[in-house]
Enzyme design. Structure first.
Site, PDB file in Angstrom:
ATOM      1  N   ASP A  98      -4.407  -6.570   6.323  1.00  0.00           N
ATOM      2  CA  ASP A  98      -3.291  -6.174   7.193  1.00  0.00           C
ATOM      3  C   ASP A  98      -3.286  -7.021   8.462  1.00  0.00           C
ATOM      4  O   ASP A  98      -2.233  -7.470   8.924  1.00  0.00           O
ATOM      5  CB  ASP A  98      -3.319  -4.663   7.486  1.00  0.00           C
ATOM      6  N   ASP A 125      -1.432 -12.503  -4.019  1.00  0.00           N
ATOM      7  CA  ASP A 125      -0.025 -12.504  -4.418  1.00  0.00           C
ATOM      8  C   ASP A 125       0.856 -12.208  -3.211  1.00  0.00           C
ATOM      9  O   ASP A 125       1.814 -12.933  -2.922  1.00  0.00           O
ATOM     10  CB  ASP A 125       0.184 -11.452  -5.514  1.00  0.00           C
ATOM     11  N   TYR A 163      -4.670  -6.906 -11.587  1.00  0.00           N
ATOM     12  CA  TYR A 163      -3.850  -7.586 -12.600  1.00  0.00           C
ATOM     13  C   TYR A 163      -4.360  -7.400 -14.027  1.00  0.00           C
ATOM     14  O   TYR A 163      -3.636  -7.692 -14.972  1.00  0.00           O
ATOM     15  CB  TYR A 163      -3.746  -9.086 -12.271  1.00  0.00           C
ATOM     16  N   ASP A 194       3.437 -14.957  -0.628  1.00  0.00           N
ATOM     17  CA  ASP A 194       4.875 -14.862  -0.323  1.00  0.00           C
ATOM     18  C   ASP A 194       5.072 -14.962   1.187  1.00  0.00           C
ATOM     19  O   ASP A 194       5.977 -15.656   1.667  1.00  0.00           O
ATOM     20  CB  ASP A 194       5.466 -13.542  -0.844  1.00  0.00           C
ATOM     21  N   LYS A 239     -10.026  -5.920   2.201  1.00  0.00           N
ATOM     22  CA  LYS A 239      -9.799  -4.636   2.884  1.00  0.00           C
ATOM     23  C   LYS A 239     -11.091  -3.857   2.726  1.00  0.00           C
ATOM     24  O   LYS A 239     -11.154  -2.807   2.081  1.00  0.00           O
ATOM     25  CB  LYS A 239      -8.593  -3.938   2.231  1.00  0.00           C
TER      26      LYS A 239
END
Ligand code: IPM
Ligand code: MN
Length: 333
Positions: free
Chosen positions: A212, A236, A128, A240, A179
């Protein structure tokens, strides 16, 4: 009207932002909390009118407040990123809102038992920051790079906050999501930081999931989570998904916090400005109301905050303002 003790800056913003914010303010008033409100006309519509996104003087005015209540910003009439980066991200960075706390309570599709977990998203670093650039734009040899910045201090304060939150909760469990098998440099910093800070919190159990895999667990086994800590972009995306498995994005709240309290924190729903449903009464104000509840808690009004949250427990149907009216009625009881 008598002035309240908490100075709150209200940024309704674009699309459904002002609609859901009005309901949140209605419910706060019903809870008997009187706020000293200053409204700020900011967002895509304002930008198109006179070019202002977030000037230094407006930012300085925002700093004078105890908290910022934000609806949503962004309009399809402005290219992607202009308002997001110039307003929302600028507030997060300039006000050092380094924690984005997003709680998820609900029953995921296909499950019978409700889950209850919180995502602590780092909010001032990662991809970001906008590090990178473009070379030979528009040619077949175009090069675009987009870096991810992870600082020892930034990661540490975020991980420490997540441990503190986990320690205050019943299950006392913290999962790092990253990750580390591909983003080896940043992942290693996050994992080492987690291991180090864990020494100060022997009562908190820890785990690690790749992002994942976490997507699968959010859907298939959300009960495994208590507190999750993760970087800005993973947070982020995951939040969702968290909304989607917890009753929908219309009830997902968020708090952009400066836990050091060197300036105001900002409270906003996870959802966006939803220009497709503006003015239809279809916007669910619950996410905004729950964000307002977090704001009240942060301002020390924990009794009112609890009442707002309980009032949102039982489902409500109707238009945006009917839902606000019903929740206001429950809160006032
Ligand atoms: C969010 C939003 C923002 C983000 C956008 C609007 C810049 O999606 O708050 O989750 O990516 O952080
Ligand atoms: Mn998002």
């Amino acid at each position: 009207m008598s002035k309240g003790t908490h100075r709150v800056a209200v940024v309704g913003g674009d699309g459904i932002g002002p609609e859901v914010t009005a309901e949140a303010l209605k419910v706060i008033a019903a809870a008997g909390v009187s706020l000293d409100i200053t409204s700020f006309d900011l967002g895509g519509a304002r930008y198109l009118r006179d070019g202002e996104i977030l000037s230094d003087s407006t930012l300085a005015e925002l700093r004078m407040h105890d908290a910022i209540l934000l609806g949503a910003v962004g309009t399809p009439d402005v290219p992607p990123g202009v308002i997001e980066r110039g307003l929302l991200l600028k507030m997060r960075f300039e006000l050092d809102l380094y924690i984005n706390q997003r709680p998820f309570k609900g029953t995921a599709p296909g499950h019978t038992a409700p889950h209850d977990f919180v995502v602590v998203r780092e909010n001032t670093e990662g991809p970001y920051v906008g590090e990178g650039g473009v070379l030979r734009k528009g040619t077949p040899h175009e090069v675009a790079t987009q870096g991810s910045v992870n600082t020892a201090r930034g990661v540490e304060r975020c991980v420490r906050y997540a441990f503190e939150l986990a320690a205050s909760r019943q299950r006392k469990h913290l999962t790092l999501v990253h990750k580390t098998n591909v983003l080896t440099f940043a992942g290693d910093l996050w994992q080492r930081t987690l291991n180090q800070v864990a020494e100060d919190f022997p009562q908190v159990g820890t785990a690690y999931n790749h992002v994942d895999a976490a997507c699968i667990y959010f859907v298939q086994d959300p009960h495994r989570y208590d507190v999750i800590v993760t970087d800005n972009l993973f947070g982020d995306i995951l939040t969702d998904l968290g909304g989607a498995v917890s009753g929908g994005i219309g009830v997902a709240s968020s708090a952009n916090l400066n836990p050091a309290r060197t300036g105001p924190s900002m409270f906003e729903p996870v959802h966006g400005s939803a220009p497709d449903i503006v003015g239809t009464g279809k916007a669910n104000p619950v996410a905004a109301i729950l964000s307002a509840a977090h704001m009240l808690e942060f301002l020390g009004e924990s009794g009112a905050a609890t009442r707002l949250r309980s009032a949102c427990d039982a489902p409500v149907t109707g238009t945006t303002s009917q839902i606000g009216d019903e929740i206001a009625k429950r809160v006032a009881k």
